[in-house]
Motif scaffolding. Structure first.
Motif, PDB file in Angstrom:
ATOM      1  N   ILE A 393       0.864  -1.181   0.000  1.00 31.20           N
ATOM      2  CA  ILE A 393       0.000   0.000   0.000  1.00 31.20           C
ATOM      3  C   ILE A 393       0.902   1.233   0.000  1.00 31.20           C
ATOM      4  CG2 ILE A 393      -1.846   1.223   1.208  1.00 31.20           C
ATOM      5  CD1 ILE A 393      -2.501  -1.432   2.615  1.00 31.20           C
ATOM      6  N   ALA A 394       0.865   1.971  -1.071  1.00 34.34           N
ATOM      7  CA  ALA A 394       1.707   3.168  -1.200  1.00 34.34           C
ATOM      8  C   ALA A 394       0.959   4.375  -0.652  1.00 34.34           C
ATOM      9  CB  ALA A 394       2.078   3.379  -2.661  1.00 34.34           C
ATOM     10  N   CYS A 395       1.639   5.175   0.172  1.00 33.62           N
ATOM     11  CA  CYS A 395       1.018   6.340   0.807  1.00 33.62           C
ATOM     12  C   CYS A 395       1.914   7.560   0.591  1.00 33.62           C
ATOM     13  CB  CYS A 395       0.841   6.113   2.308  1.00 33.62           C
ATOM     14  SG  CYS A 395       0.004   4.567   2.749  1.00 33.62           S
ATOM     15  N   ASP A 396       1.286   8.691   0.508  1.00 39.31           N
ATOM     16  CA  ASP A 396       2.007   9.949   0.360  1.00 39.31           C
ATOM     17  C   ASP A 396       2.213  10.533   1.753  1.00 39.31           C
ATOM     18  OD1 ASP A 396       3.074  12.374  -0.238  1.00 39.31           O
ATOM     19  OD2 ASP A 396       1.518  12.964  -1.677  1.00 39.31           O
ATOM     20  N   PRO A 397       3.426  10.519   2.313  1.00 44.03           N
ATOM     21  CA  PRO A 397       3.643  11.006   3.683  1.00 44.03           C
ATOM     22  C   PRO A 397       3.552  12.515   3.820  1.00 44.03           C
ATOM     23  CG  PRO A 397       5.722  10.354   2.692  1.00 44.03           C
ATOM     24  CD  PRO A 397       4.649   9.987   1.708  1.00 44.03           C
ATOM     25  N   ARG A 398       3.303  13.220   2.703  1.00 36.99           N
ATOM     26  CA  ARG A 398       3.085  14.663   2.815  1.00 36.99           C
ATOM     27  C   ARG A 398       1.688  14.965   3.339  1.00 36.99           C
ATOM     28  NH1 ARG A 398       4.218  16.631  -3.111  1.00 36.99           N
ATOM     29  NH2 ARG A 398       2.883  14.803  -3.435  1.00 36.99           N
ATOM     30  N   ARG A 399       0.779  13.976   3.202  1.00 34.51           N
ATOM     31  CA  ARG A 399      -0.572  14.128   3.740  1.00 34.51           C
ATOM     32  C   ARG A 399      -0.602  13.676   5.197  1.00 34.51           C
ATOM     33  NH1 ARG A 399      -4.721  14.586  -0.045  1.00 34.51           N
ATOM     34  NH2 ARG A 399      -4.062  14.466  -2.222  1.00 34.51           N
ATOM     35  N   SER A 400      -1.570  14.163   5.942  1.00 32.61           N
ATOM     36  CA  SER A 400      -1.709  13.740   7.339  1.00 32.61           C
ATOM     37  C   SER A 400      -2.359  12.351   7.400  1.00 32.61           C
ATOM     38  CB  SER A 400      -2.559  14.740   8.127  1.00 32.61           C
ATOM     39  OG  SER A 400      -1.928  16.004   8.177  1.00 32.61           O
ATOM     40  N   PRO A 401      -1.863  11.482   8.260  1.00 32.26           N
ATOM     41  CA  PRO A 401      -2.452  10.143   8.396  1.00 32.26           C
ATOM     42  C   PRO A 401      -3.708  10.195   9.269  1.00 32.26           C
ATOM     43  CG  PRO A 401      -0.586  10.353   9.882  1.00 32.26           C
ATOM     44  CD  PRO A 401      -0.675  11.656   9.117  1.00 32.26           C
ATOM     45  N   ARG A 403      -7.603   9.373  10.651  1.00 36.60           N
ATOM     46  CA  ARG A 403      -8.187   8.125  11.122  1.00 36.60           C
ATOM     47  C   ARG A 403      -8.809   7.324   9.988  1.00 36.60           C
ATOM     48  NH1 ARG A 403     -12.147   8.879  16.029  1.00 36.60           N
ATOM     49  NH2 ARG A 403     -10.221   9.831  16.775  1.00 36.60           N
ATOM     50  N   GLY A 404      -9.446   8.007   9.032  1.00 33.39           N
ATOM     51  CA  GLY A 404     -10.084   7.302   7.919  1.00 33.39           C
ATOM     52  C   GLY A 404      -9.063   6.592   7.038  1.00 33.39           C
ATOM     53  N   THR A 405      -7.940   7.261   6.791  1.00 33.14           N
ATOM     54  CA  THR A 405      -6.907   6.645   5.955  1.00 33.14           C
ATOM     55  C   THR A 405      -6.307   5.422   6.636  1.00 33.14           C
ATOM     56  OG1 THR A 405      -6.364   8.789   4.965  1.00 33.14           O
ATOM     57  CG2 THR A 405      -4.710   7.044   4.798  1.00 33.14           C
ATOM     58  N   LEU A 406      -5.999   5.547   7.920  1.00 28.50           N
ATOM     59  CA  LEU A 406      -5.437   4.409   8.653  1.00 28.50           C
ATOM     60  C   LEU A 406      -6.439   3.262   8.738  1.00 28.50           C
ATOM     61  CD1 LEU A 406      -3.545   6.258  11.526  1.00 28.50           C
ATOM     62  CD2 LEU A 406      -2.556   5.128   9.537  1.00 28.50           C
ATOM     63  N   SER A 407      -7.714   3.603   8.868  1.00 23.66           N
ATOM     64  CA  SER A 407      -8.738   2.559   8.898  1.00 23.66           C
ATOM     65  C   SER A 407      -8.797   1.815   7.568  1.00 23.66           C
ATOM     66  CB  SER A 407     -10.106   3.170   9.230  1.00 23.66           C
ATOM     67  OG  SER A 407     -11.121   2.192   9.175  1.00 23.66           O
ATOM     68  N   ASP A 438       6.699  11.101  11.329  1.00 23.79           N
ATOM     69  CA  ASP A 438       6.637  10.351  12.587  1.00 23.79           C
ATOM     70  C   ASP A 438       5.203   9.916  12.887  1.00 23.79           C
ATOM     71  OD1 ASP A 438       7.990   9.438  15.096  1.00 23.79           O
ATOM     72  OD2 ASP A 438       6.584  10.851  15.994  1.00 23.79           O
ATOM     73  N   ASP A 439       4.213  10.773  12.572  1.00 27.95           N
ATOM     74  CA  ASP A 439       2.812  10.400  12.767  1.00 27.95           C
ATOM     75  C   ASP A 439       2.451   9.180  11.913  1.00 27.95           C
ATOM     76  OD1 ASP A 439       2.465  12.457  14.547  1.00 27.95           O
ATOM     77  OD2 ASP A 439       1.619  13.853  13.083  1.00 27.95           O
ATOM     78  N   TRP A 440       2.949   9.189  10.669  1.00 25.10           N
ATOM     79  CA  TRP A 440       2.700   8.035   9.793  1.00 25.10           C
ATOM     80  C   TRP A 440       3.305   6.765  10.391  1.00 25.10           C
ATOM     81  CZ3 TRP A 440      -0.314   6.853   5.857  1.00 25.10           C
ATOM     82  CH2 TRP A 440      -0.888   7.866   5.098  1.00 25.10           C
ATOM     83  N   GLN A 441       4.522   6.872  10.822  1.00 22.90           N
ATOM     84  CA  GLN A 441       5.211   5.694  11.361  1.00 22.90           C
ATOM     85  C   GLN A 441       4.502   5.167  12.608  1.00 22.90           C
ATOM     86  OE1 GLN A 441       9.106   7.349  11.804  1.00 22.90           O
ATOM     87  NE2 GLN A 441       9.757   6.853   9.708  1.00 22.90           N
ATOM     88  N   GLN A 442       4.055   6.053  13.488  1.00 25.40           N
ATOM     89  CA  GLN A 442       3.342   5.614  14.685  1.00 25.40           C
ATOM     90  C   GLN A 442       2.007   4.954  14.322  1.00 25.40           C
ATOM     91  OE1 GLN A 442       2.930   8.658  17.669  1.00 25.40           O
ATOM     92  NE2 GLN A 442       5.091   9.245  17.567  1.00 25.40           N
ATOM     93  N   GLY A 443       1.293   5.560  13.355  1.00 25.05           N
ATOM     94  CA  GLY A 443       0.012   4.982  12.957  1.00 25.05           C
ATOM     95  C   GLY A 443       0.171   3.605  12.338  1.00 25.05           C
ATOM     96  N   LEU A 444       1.175   3.428  11.486  1.00 27.78           N
ATOM     97  CA  LEU A 444       1.418   2.130  10.854  1.00 27.78           C
ATOM     98  C   LEU A 444       1.915   1.106  11.874  1.00 27.78           C
ATOM     99  CD1 LEU A 444       3.074   3.348   7.527  1.00 27.78           C
ATOM    100  CD2 LEU A 444       0.754   2.443   7.825  1.00 27.78           C
TER     101      LEU A 444
END
Length: 465
Positions: A393-401, A403-407, A438-444
């Motif tokens: 799953i490819a994600c753009d880390p410039r966007r905020s992660p 709750r909907g995206t992580l779900s 860092d937010d992306w990494q914590q969410g993943l």
């Protein structure tokens, strides 16, 4: 608990109980977010009941109802042990209270009333409640249910107790289940009383009398003989007429008289105390086992009727099936571990500045970029029906992660054998925001997904680093 739809055996009590608890939860709090659970239930196939059970299992797993059920069961077991301890102590107290310390003669009928009075009263009330339809549980039964709920100490378990009562009530199993508990506790109490009485009679010398002011001796003679008929069939002694009459005036010091009264007292306790409770316990257990195998859900309940169309679409019930999608190859079996060697790459919300897709080997399927809800639902349906072995799953880390995206990432990951997240590098040499990264990494990490900024395409193609 095993997935309730992986076999075609009859659903277990736990399966039905959880499904009923989910129904009651939705009736009180409104429909749950069940899109993923419904999709997976439809993909699994089977009857409406099997899909309903799987949906409840998936929702219970997600929302903590499975854990709450475990806590409720622990509370129920603990409350039962507490009641058993109370029954043991109460029975021992009855035995001590009936015979005393041996310094004074024992009034045999007063002792008999102490041992069997409360037992016979509660037994009569249980029988009256049973003949009246068993709508009201006994005091001990209500106490057990109350203790089970309190000791569970889990707010999510609030609907489990009522759901169990509703489910069991359809086969009238509430009275049989609570009957097992009530008669079992009384049996333990009476066994404890018998053990204490036997121990005291073995270690101390007791004399027995009967006393009255307004009744004649003939009344006690007849009563003693009538009560001794059934124990006599089991070999328990009954005092003769002379011994009975003599015991009304003064305690008999003769060893034969003491032994006759002691044997009669224990025989009456066994026949009119232990025996009825043991028989009723066996009856309740037998009826419980019979009724439990006939348990099922009332599928005419409004909550289940509303779910029928979502779990059993009309086109599917008519036998019309869509053609197999061209995007993903068909797996060998429904189990993820047995799926085909499909490998899928999908991206989430990429803008035009991000070059996409990369050059892919033939064995990798490009599922495109998910930008709207319709695309997401279509891909989730396909992945559920044809689960790939590997998914990136490819994600753009410039966007905020958010709750909907992580779900969404979590839903996609549950549709594949192994999933990795790919945090794409910023285009045109841009610098990524370290806090957002860092937010992306914590969410993943919370999703338990392996992730990184390096291309995982080699892993996607071969399964090796």
């Amino acid at each position: 608990m095993t997935d309730p739809t992986l076999s075609h055996t009859a659903p277990t009590l736990d399966d039905l109980w959880l499904t009923e608890a989910v129904r009651l939860t939705e009736e009180e709090t409104g429909p749950l977010d069940d899109a993923e659970a419904n999709r997976r239930a439809r993909a699994t196939g089977g009857s409406f009941l099997q899909r309903l059970l799987l949906r409840a299992h998936l929702l219970g797993q997600r929302d903590g109802l499975l854990e709450a059920r475990r806590h409720w069961r622990q509370g129920a077991n603990l409350s039962l042990w507490l009641l058993l301890l109370l029954a043991l102590l109460s029975g021992a107290g009855l035995g001590f209270g009936a015979l005393g310390d041996g310094l004074r003669p024992v009034n045999v009928f007063w002792a008999l009333g102490s041992l069997l009075g409360l037992h016979l009263l509660t037994l009569l009330l249980w029988l009256l409640g049973f003949l009246g339809g068993g709508r009201h549980a006994s005091v001990l039964g209500r106490l057990w249910l109350w203790l089970a709920g309190k000791l569970a100490r889990d707010a999510r378990a609030v609907h489990l107790g009522p759901a169990l009562i509703v489910l069991l009530g359809r086969q009238r199993l509430v009275r049989w289940g609570l009957g097992m508990i009530v008669h079992g506790l009384w049996l333990v109490a009476l066994l404890a009383a018998l053990g204490v009485v036997l121990a005291l009679l073995s270690a101390r010398s007791y004399s027995f009398i009967w006393e009255t002011t307004i009744l004649g001796s003939n009344t006690f003679v007849r009563l003693t003989q009538i009560l001794g008929v059934l124990p006599g069939l089991l070999g328990f002694p009954t005092p003769d007429v002379e011994t009975i009459r003599a015991s009304g005036n003064i305690a008999q010091g003769l060893e034969a008289a003491r032994q006759a009264w002691a044997g009669w007292l224990m025989g009456v306790l066994v026949v009119y105390g232990l025996f009825p409770r043991a028989v009723l316990l066996a009856l309740c257990s037998w009826q419980w086992q019979r009724g439990r195998h006939r348990l099922t859900l009332d599928l005419d309940q409004p909550g289940y009727v509303l779910l029928r169309e979502r779990l059993m679409p009309t086109s599917e019930r008519l036998g019309v099936n869509d053609a197999a999608p061209e995007l993903l190859p068909e797996p060998v079996g429904g189990n993820l571990a047995l799926a085909s060697e499909a490998a899928v790459l999908v991206a989430i919300e990429l803008d035009d500045s991000q070059p996409w897709p990369p050059v892919l080997p033939e064995r990798i399927v490009d599922a495109g970029v998910l930008d709207d809800g319709q695309q997401r639902r279509r891909l989730l349906e396909q992945l559920t029906r044809y689960p790939p072995v590997r998914l990136v799953i490819a994600c753009d880390p410039r966007r905020s992660p958010d709750r909907g995206t992580l779900s969404l990432i979590g839903e996609l990951a549950r549709c594949a054998g192994t999933t990795r997240a790919w945090l794409l590098p910023a285009p045109n040499g841009e610098t990524l925001d370290p806090d957002r990264l860092d937010d992306w990494q914590q969410g993943l990490d919370r999703l338990g997904l392996f992730h990184g900024e390096h291309s995982p395409l080699d892993w996607l193609e071969t399964g090796h680093e």
